[in-house]
Design an enzyme around this catalytic site. Structure first.
Site, PDB file in Angstrom:
ATOM      1  N   TYR A 133     -20.205 -13.250 103.849  1.00 22.22           N
ATOM      2  CA  TYR A 133     -19.776 -13.635 105.206  1.00 22.22           C
ATOM      3  C   TYR A 133     -19.519 -15.143 105.252  1.00 22.22           C
ATOM      4  CZ  TYR A 133     -20.137 -14.545 110.260  1.00 22.22           C
ATOM      5  OH  TYR A 133     -19.909 -14.959 111.551  1.00 22.22           O
ATOM      6  N   LYS A 173     -16.031 -17.154 106.116  1.00 26.23           N
ATOM      7  CA  LYS A 173     -15.916 -18.089 107.238  1.00 26.23           C
ATOM      8  C   LYS A 173     -15.523 -19.479 106.738  1.00 26.23           C
ATOM      9  CE  LYS A 173     -16.682 -15.770 111.002  1.00 26.23           C
ATOM     10  NZ  LYS A 173     -15.594 -15.613 111.982  1.00 26.23           N
ATOM     11  N   ASP A 177      -2.901  -2.485 121.370  1.00 24.49           N
ATOM     12  CA  ASP A 177      -3.645  -2.040 120.189  1.00 24.49           C
ATOM     13  C   ASP A 177      -3.507  -3.075 119.086  1.00 24.49           C
ATOM     14  OD1 ASP A 177      -4.191   0.180 121.577  1.00 24.49           O
ATOM     15  OD2 ASP A 177      -2.924   1.552 120.414  1.00 24.49           O
TER      16      ASP A 177
HETATM   17  N1  NAP Z   1     -22.743 -13.679 116.832  1.00 26.57           N
HETATM   18  C1  NAP Z   1     -22.960 -14.739 116.064  1.00 26.57           C
HETATM   19  O1  NAP Z   1     -24.112 -15.089 115.762  1.00 26.57           O
HETATM   20  C2  NAP Z   1     -21.826 -15.540 115.561  1.00 26.57           C
HETATM   21  C3  NAP Z   1     -22.080 -16.793 115.042  1.00 26.57           C
HETATM   22  C4  NAP Z   1     -21.027 -17.557 114.572  1.00 26.57           C
HETATM   23  C5  NAP Z   1     -19.761 -17.040 114.590  1.00 26.57           C
HETATM   24  N2  NAP Z   1     -19.506 -15.818 115.093  1.00 26.57           N
HETATM   25  C6  NAP Z   1     -18.146 -15.307 115.077  1.00 26.57           C
HETATM   26  O2  NAP Z   1     -17.679 -15.137 116.385  1.00 26.57           O
HETATM   27  C7  NAP Z   1     -16.725 -14.079 116.414  1.00 26.57           C
HETATM   28  C8  NAP Z   1     -17.069 -13.130 117.550  1.00 26.57           C
HETATM   29  O3  NAP Z   1     -18.322 -12.531 117.301  1.00 26.57           O
HETATM   30  P1  NAP Z   1     -19.207 -11.889 118.456  1.00 26.57           P
HETATM   31  O4  NAP Z   1     -20.522 -12.534 118.364  1.00 26.57           O
HETATM   32  O5  NAP Z   1     -18.490 -11.900 119.721  1.00 26.57           O
HETATM   33  O6  NAP Z   1     -19.402 -10.414 117.899  1.00 26.57           O
HETATM   34  P2  NAP Z   1     -18.790  -9.024 118.374  1.00 26.57           P
HETATM   35  O7  NAP Z   1     -19.012  -8.843 119.820  1.00 26.57           O
HETATM   36  O8  NAP Z   1     -19.301  -8.036 117.430  1.00 26.57           O
HETATM   37  O9  NAP Z   1     -17.241  -9.220 118.143  1.00 26.57           O
HETATM   38  C9  NAP Z   1     -16.602  -8.992 116.940  1.00 26.57           C
HETATM   39  C10 NAP Z   1     -15.319  -8.305 117.268  1.00 26.57           C
HETATM   40  O10 NAP Z   1     -14.513  -8.151 116.121  1.00 26.57           O
HETATM   41  C11 NAP Z   1     -13.767  -6.993 116.306  1.00 26.57           C
HETATM   42  N3  NAP Z   1     -13.254  -6.480 115.052  1.00 26.57           N
HETATM   43  C12 NAP Z   1     -13.913  -6.275 113.908  1.00 26.57           C
HETATM   44  N4  NAP Z   1     -13.073  -5.777 112.983  1.00 26.57           N
HETATM   45  C13 NAP Z   1     -11.869  -5.666 113.569  1.00 26.57           C
HETATM   46  C14 NAP Z   1     -10.603  -5.204 113.133  1.00 26.57           C
HETATM   47  N5  NAP Z   1     -10.402  -4.765 111.885  1.00 26.57           N
HETATM   48  N6  NAP Z   1      -9.588  -5.235 114.003  1.00 26.57           N
HETATM   49  C15 NAP Z   1      -9.757  -5.666 115.252  1.00 26.57           C
HETATM   50  N7  NAP Z   1     -10.944  -6.103 115.730  1.00 26.57           N
HETATM   51  C16 NAP Z   1     -11.978  -6.100 114.881  1.00 26.57           C
HETATM   52  C17 NAP Z   1     -14.718  -6.031 116.950  1.00 26.57           C
HETATM   53  O11 NAP Z   1     -13.939  -5.086 117.667  1.00 26.57           O
HETATM   54  P3  NAP Z   1     -14.396  -3.557 117.938  1.00 26.57           P
HETATM   55  O12 NAP Z   1     -14.886  -3.555 119.339  1.00 26.57           O
HETATM   56  O13 NAP Z   1     -13.121  -2.797 117.792  1.00 26.57           O
HETATM   57  O14 NAP Z   1     -15.423  -3.222 116.923  1.00 26.57           O
HETATM   58  C18 NAP Z   1     -15.506  -6.927 117.850  1.00 26.57           C
HETATM   59  O15 NAP Z   1     -14.976  -6.960 119.136  1.00 26.57           O
HETATM   60  C19 NAP Z   1     -16.725 -13.464 115.052  1.00 26.57           C
HETATM   61  O16 NAP Z   1     -15.662 -13.980 114.285  1.00 26.57           O
HETATM   62  C20 NAP Z   1     -18.018 -13.961 114.444  1.00 26.57           C
HETATM   63  O17 NAP Z   1     -17.946 -14.038 113.037  1.00 26.57           O
HETATM   64  C21 NAP Z   1     -20.514 -15.047 115.601  1.00 26.57           C
END
Ligand code: NAP
Ligand code: FAD
Lengths: 251, 463
Positions: free
Chosen positions: A157, A161, A64
């Protein structure tokens, strides 16, 4: 970690992130029997992720982890280490937030800022201690091009970042002499749960493409990568545009 | 002894560096203090760092640089035995021995190896088919174990299990402080060398087989780039210690001459590997052409014959920032067919290896982790590049199928679940460690990576 850049164990902080899990898949394919530690909030998504990785031959451990719990970072890293060295840790959690709420509503602003900046700093501190104890370890930080030049459309955001990116860039320097490496990953638009429902930006990629860049970047000992690669010159140009010009761009 | 500073350590291949606290003990008391004072990441002896991968690293723990504990303690010329400190290099030792007409019975491909490292890896040389490995010539070792005590161990007791576990044991049974070695009388410091060029791998292998009975030393270099008919063409070198009357007249007055220590070095790590497809192809061609078309015999200094690479220091830097992976395999005689399969797989892969060595092994030692087994051994030097992991995984599969193994002193990437099949005596080694190091004080990156500290059962790799 072996000579070809294959880890034997992987810690995902944000163990349900689509990008993070794509990274785990990519390594699982290359390292049979990979140990994967999923640090995530409990729920169906986490259960499904664990089951899928086990199906791919990984040894999966689940812990967790709520990134907004300040004490959780050190605790979860210690739990991961109890099962053996961590070769690679991916800081994958993050929230996009509601961009308009995030600069007007204190609660949303605080949630985005804490999840994307304060929490990663605490993770970095815990991972730094891990590297010092182990004498080795690679940290992969999922940053974003959004942090390179803040845009009107999602600057909370973007600013979080930017801070996270700067922290992990510095952490890379701090960990070098004690055996650690940091790879800062700057994706553009990634088609994942986080961006579901949004119009894909130009040069959009899938989570697998980010995963490939991470796997190759770690093997090659890189310190930063843009995904896709052409975003590097694009962002470099955007960063230097005068504000009146940048303002008018449809970003 | 230095208090110890965090230091980045890597092997000769310059891959997978890690940081340890390096201490430089000299006396047995200092070694004992460092072993007792080691934290939960354990402690490990390191020699000259000539193993290729991670066996001489201990990330987050203590590493004892043994090279300050050096020198010949006693030399009995008549009995041909020498007592030497474990940190002494074979180069230093050979210079002393040759001065009185003696030489080492086993010499690896570099003299920049410590006596402790030669024992811990049970190294082999070009005469393995007749002389066996280094461990076969060790009369005793003084081993400092986890409890800080020093024991003198001999092959036939006391505690032969611990003696043979230490031979080939990769530093995981304790710290070798000192050893007594049987050495050999020679009339000169030269070797009479015959060089033959062969057009394909089959001929090379036939020649090596024939030389088992004819030559004291034998080894082949083969081309790992050419495909089809010339695949595996090579140069077979064989030889024997030169007798005085075999030396050119001018050299007979100084039969034990040795060249001065070398001085050329590769000064820095280039940003990319200089060993690539192009240069590798050229090297393979050149090496083949260099050898005379018809068999030729000449007298060569032993240093040049045994350690041709020692002329250039730090040549490993040529492989650039990603470094190089050595892959050395051994397969039993009845699996000789694996050799051409491996060569074909490498040639087809596009990965280029320059220093390709083929040799036949004689019987091994009773050591549970010693590498040599009767049969064939083949070594490749490959720059780390994308796709290399896949190629080496395919070679592993061939080696396992053949009942063979890879050499731990050169390993940097073998998946842990292959180890039990490659080293069937692994349980014996694990039991020995439980007995002499129950708290697991001795540890290394290699041991952690391969599960040598907590053996993992053999497992089928997923398809
Ligand atoms: N998607 C894009 O376009 C993009 C672009 C550039 C960078 N990124 C970065 O890449 C990373 C991964 O993003 P992704 O695209 O894979 O999106 P995602 O699938 O939504 O993953 C984000 C994760 O963060 C977790 N999370 C959020 N708040 C949390 C907390 N308080 N404690 C623990 N876990 C938490 C969520 O877990 P839960 O399952 O528990 O909600 C989720 O698994 C992020 O840092 C994002 O900013 C994404
Ligand atoms: C160019 C080149 C050619 C080579 N050719 C050959 C060859 O022909 N045949 C062959 O067999 N090998 C060969 N090798 C490999 C080399 O001989 C072995 O890796 C050897 O172990 C290196 O000795 P070292 O002193 O550098 O030991 P290190 O690399 O420092 O350590 C190797 C292992 O020995 C242990 N060790 C070192 N000192 C002690 C000690 N005092 N007590 C207990 N454990 C100790 C370490 O813990 C580690 O596990 C070659 C290597 C190179 C670079």
């Amino acid at each position: 970690m072996d000579a070809t850049g294959r880890p034997q164990s992987l810690l995902l902080l944000g163990g349900t992130s689509e990008i993070g899990l794509a990274v785990a898949d990519a390594w699982a394919e290359r390292s049979p029997g990979l140990r994967v530690v999923l640090a995530a909030r409990p729920g169906e998504r986490r259960d499904a992720a664990a089951a899928r990785l086990e199906g791919r031959g990984c040894r999966v451990e689940v812990h967790d982890f709520d990134a907004l719990d300040d004490g959780a970072h050190v605790r979860v890293v210690e739990k991961a280490r109890a099962g053996g060295d961590v070769d690679v840790a991916v800081v994958a959690y993050g929230v996009l937030g509601d961009p308009e709420l995030a600069w007007q509503d204190p609660e949303e602003a605080g949630r985005v800022a804490r999840t994307n900046y304060t929490a990663p700093v605490l993770s970095g501190v815990a991972l730094g201690a891990m590297v010092r104890a182990q004498g080795h370890g690679v940290v992969v930080a999922l940053s974003s091009v959004a942090g390179e030049r803040p845009r009107r459309s999602n600057f909370v955001y973007g600013s979080s970042k930017a801070g996270m990116d700067a922290f992990y860039t510095g952490l890379g320097e701090a960990l070098r002499p004690i055996g650690g490496r940091v790879l800062v990953v700057r994706p553009g638009f990634v088609r994942s749960r986080m961006t579901a429902g949004l119009d894909a930006a130009p040069l959009a990629v899938g989570p697998e493409e980010v995963a490939r860049a991470v796997v190759d970047g770690v093997a090659a000992g890189r310190e930063q990568v843009w995904v896709p690669r052409p975003l590097r010159p694009v962002m470099s140009t955007l960063r230097h545009l005068p504000r009146p010009v940048f303002r008018r761009l449809p970003l | 002894m230095s208090a110890g500073a965090p230091t980045v350590l890597h092997g000769w291949g310059r891959t997978s560096p890690s940081v340890a606290t390096v201490r430089t003990p000299v006396t047995a008391d200092e070694v004992a203090a460092a072993v007792r004072g080691a934290g939960d990441r354990g402690v490990l002896a390191r020699g000259l760092g000539r193993s290729y991968g991670d066996p001489a690293q201990n990330a987050g723990g203590t590493v004892l640089d043994m090279t300050h504990r050096r020198g010949v303690r006693r030399l009995d010329v008549d009995a041909a035995v020498v007592e030497v400190e474990a940190g002494t290099s074979l180069d230093e030792l050979l210079r002393v021995l040759l001065g009185v007409g003696l030489t080492l019975p086993v010499q690896p491909g570099t003299r920049q190896v410590s006596v402790g490292g030669a024992i811990a890896a049970d190294v082999h040389g070009k005469n393995h088919h007749v002389a066996g490995s280094f461990g076969a010539h060790v009369r005793w070792v003084d081993l400092l174990t986890a409890d800080g005590a020093v024991q003198r161990l001999r092959p036939d007791g006391p505690d032969p299990e611990l003696f043979w576990g230490t031979v080939g044991g990769m530093g995981l049974t304790g710290v070798v402080l000192r050893a007594e070695l049987s050495v050999r009388r020679v009339e000169t410091s030269s070797v009479v060398v015959t060089s033959e060029r062969h057009g394909d791998l089959g001929e090379v292998m036939d020649a090596l087989t024939r030389l088992d009975h004819e030559a004291e030393y034998s080894v082949a270099w083969f081309d790992s780039v050419s495909r089809g008919r010339g695949s595996g063409r090579g140069v077979v070198l064989s030889g024997h210690d030169a007798r005085l009357d075999e030396l050119p007249v001018a050299q007979r007055r100084t039969p034990y001459a040795v060249p001065p220590p070398r001085s050329v070095a590769v000064p820095l790590v280039p940003p990319v590997s200089l060993v690539n497809r192009l240069s590798g192809r050229a090297f393979n061609e050149l090496w083949f052409r260099r050898a005379p078309r018809h068999p030729g015999t000449g007298v060569e200094h032993a240093f040049g014959f045994f350690q041709p690479l020692d002329g250039v220091a730090s040549w490993n830097r040529l492989y650039g920032p990603r470094g190089l992976a050595q892959y050395q395999l051994a397969v039993p005689h009845d699996a000789a067919a694996v050799v051409p399969e491996v060569v074909a797989a490498v040639a087809a892969s596009g990965h280029v290896s320059c220093l390709n060595v083929l040799k036949r092994f004689g019987p091994g030692t009773p050591s549970p982790l010693s590498f040599p087994m009767p049969g064939w051994t083949l070594a490749l030097d490959l720059p780390v590049a994308p796709g290399l992991a896949g190629l080496l995984d395919r070679l592993d599969a061939m080696v396992l199928e053949a009942g063979g193994r890879v050499y731990l002193a050169k390993d940097s990437r073998t998946p842990a679940h292959h180890l039990a099949a490659m080293y069937p005596d692994l349980p014996r080694f694990a039991a020995l460690r439980r007995r002499v190091d129950p708290e697991g004080r001795f540890a290394s990156d290699l041991a952690r990576r391969l599960g040598l500290l907590t053996p993992t059962p053999a497992r089928e790799a997923r398809p």
